[in-house]
Scaffold this motif. Structure first.
Motif, PDB file in Angstrom:
ATOM      1  N   ASP A 147      45.684  -2.684  27.430  1.00  8.99           N
ATOM      2  CA  ASP A 147      46.865  -2.713  26.564  1.00  8.99           C
ATOM      3  C   ASP A 147      46.910  -1.480  25.668  1.00  8.99           C
ATOM      4  O   ASP A 147      47.971  -0.870  25.486  1.00  8.99           O
ATOM      5  CB  ASP A 147      46.887  -3.976  25.704  1.00  8.99           C
ATOM      6  N   ALA A 148      45.772  -1.097  25.104  1.00  7.36           N
ATOM      7  CA  ALA A 148      45.726   0.087  24.236  1.00  7.36           C
ATOM      8  C   ALA A 148      46.041   1.352  25.028  1.00  7.36           C
ATOM      9  O   ALA A 148      46.786   2.223  24.559  1.00  7.36           O
ATOM     10  CB  ALA A 148      44.355   0.194  23.569  1.00  7.36           C
ATOM     11  N   PHE A 149      45.494   1.464  26.231  1.00  6.99           N
ATOM     12  CA  PHE A 149      45.767   2.635  27.057  1.00  6.99           C
ATOM     13  C   PHE A 149      47.248   2.716  27.424  1.00  6.99           C
ATOM     14  O   PHE A 149      47.879   3.774  27.305  1.00  6.99           O
ATOM     15  CB  PHE A 149      44.918   2.617  28.330  1.00  6.99           C
ATOM     16  N   LEU A 150      47.816   1.600  27.874  1.00  8.14           N
ATOM     17  CA  LEU A 150      49.228   1.607  28.263  1.00  8.14           C
ATOM     18  C   LEU A 150      50.138   1.913  27.081  1.00  8.14           C
ATOM     19  O   LEU A 150      51.127   2.644  27.226  1.00  8.14           O
ATOM     20  CB  LEU A 150      49.605   0.267  28.899  1.00  8.14           C
ATOM     21  N   ALA A 151      49.813   1.393  25.913  1.00 10.96           N
ATOM     22  CA  ALA A 151      50.616   1.699  24.723  1.00 10.96           C
ATOM     23  C   ALA A 151      50.555   3.199  24.420  1.00 10.96           C
ATOM     24  O   ALA A 151      51.574   3.812  24.094  1.00 10.96           O
ATOM     25  CB  ALA A 151      50.128   0.882  23.530  1.00 10.96           C
ATOM     26  N   GLY A 152      49.384   3.778  24.550  1.00 13.32           N
ATOM     27  CA  GLY A 152      49.250   5.216  24.324  1.00 13.32           C
ATOM     28  C   GLY A 152      50.010   6.024  25.354  1.00 13.32           C
ATOM     29  O   GLY A 152      50.669   7.024  25.022  1.00 13.32           O
ATOM     30  N   ALA A 153      49.951   5.603  26.608  1.00 10.03           N
ATOM     31  CA  ALA A 153      50.671   6.316  27.663  1.00 10.03           C
ATOM     32  C   ALA A 153      52.178   6.220  27.442  1.00 10.03           C
ATOM     33  O   ALA A 153      52.898   7.223  27.567  1.00 10.03           O
ATOM     34  CB  ALA A 153      50.297   5.753  29.033  1.00 10.03           C
ATOM     35  N   ARG A 154      52.646   5.032  27.104  1.00 11.27           N
ATOM     36  CA  ARG A 154      54.082   4.863  26.831  1.00 11.27           C
ATOM     37  C   ARG A 154      54.518   5.677  25.622  1.00 11.27           C
ATOM     38  O   ARG A 154      55.650   6.139  25.562  1.00 11.27           O
ATOM     39  CB  ARG A 154      54.412   3.390  26.602  1.00 11.27           C
ATOM     40  N   GLY A 155      53.627   5.842  24.674  1.00 11.72           N
ATOM     41  CA  GLY A 155      53.934   6.592  23.452  1.00 11.72           C
ATOM     42  C   GLY A 155      53.764   8.089  23.593  1.00 11.72           C
ATOM     43  O   GLY A 155      53.924   8.820  22.617  1.00 11.72           O
ATOM     44  N   GLY A 156      53.393   8.559  24.786  1.00 11.32           N
ATOM     45  CA  GLY A 156      53.274   9.988  25.025  1.00 11.32           C
ATOM     46  C   GLY A 156      51.959  10.608  24.589  1.00 11.32           C
ATOM     47  O   GLY A 156      51.813  11.832  24.591  1.00 11.32           O
TER      48      GLY A 156
ATOM     49  N   PHE B 125      49.222  10.884  26.042  1.00 13.61           N
ATOM     50  CA  PHE B 125      48.467  11.552  27.102  1.00 13.61           C
ATOM     51  C   PHE B 125      49.309  12.591  27.839  1.00 13.61           C
ATOM     52  O   PHE B 125      48.874  13.112  28.859  1.00 13.61           O
ATOM     53  CB  PHE B 125      47.921  10.517  28.088  1.00 13.61           C
ATOM     54  N   ASP B 126      50.511  12.861  27.341  1.00 15.78           N
ATOM     55  CA  ASP B 126      51.342  13.882  27.973  1.00 15.78           C
ATOM     56  C   ASP B 126      50.577  15.201  28.009  1.00 15.78           C
ATOM     57  O   ASP B 126      49.887  15.572  27.050  1.00 15.78           O
ATOM     58  CB  ASP B 126      52.647  14.069  27.197  1.00 15.78           C
TER      59      ASP B 126
END
Length: 79
Positions: free
Chosen positions: A63-72, A74-75
């Motif tokens: 959940d933490a990883f996906l939230a970070g990915a959705r929030g950009g 890891f861009d």
């Protein structure tokens, strides 16, 4: 099934799981696959090496990883 898995376990050691690959995967199987391996755990594997090692994460970690990915967050991390 136990809720504890060592990271690096062979992906084929998980019995009865369904591995899911993103529709965005290319024709060369360059993708990461995910499978629920316990109520609060999922495993990730490289689709090019389906018999290779899998990394196991808790629901909170994913959940933490996906939230970070959705929030950009890891861009720019891809090569």
């Amino acid at each position: 099934m136990t809720n504890h898995y060592d990271n690096g376990i062979n992906a084929t050691d998980f019995e009865g799981v369904v591995w899911r690959k993103a529709r965005a995967s290319d024709a060369y199987n360059n993708c990461v696959e995910i499978a629920r391996v316990a109520e609060d755990a999922v495993a990730l594997r490289n689709s090019r090496f389906p018999e290779g090692p899998a990394l196991v994460f808790t629901r909170a970690e994913i959940d933490a990883f996906l939230a970070g990915a959705r929030g950009g967050e890891f861009d720019g991390m891809t090569v």
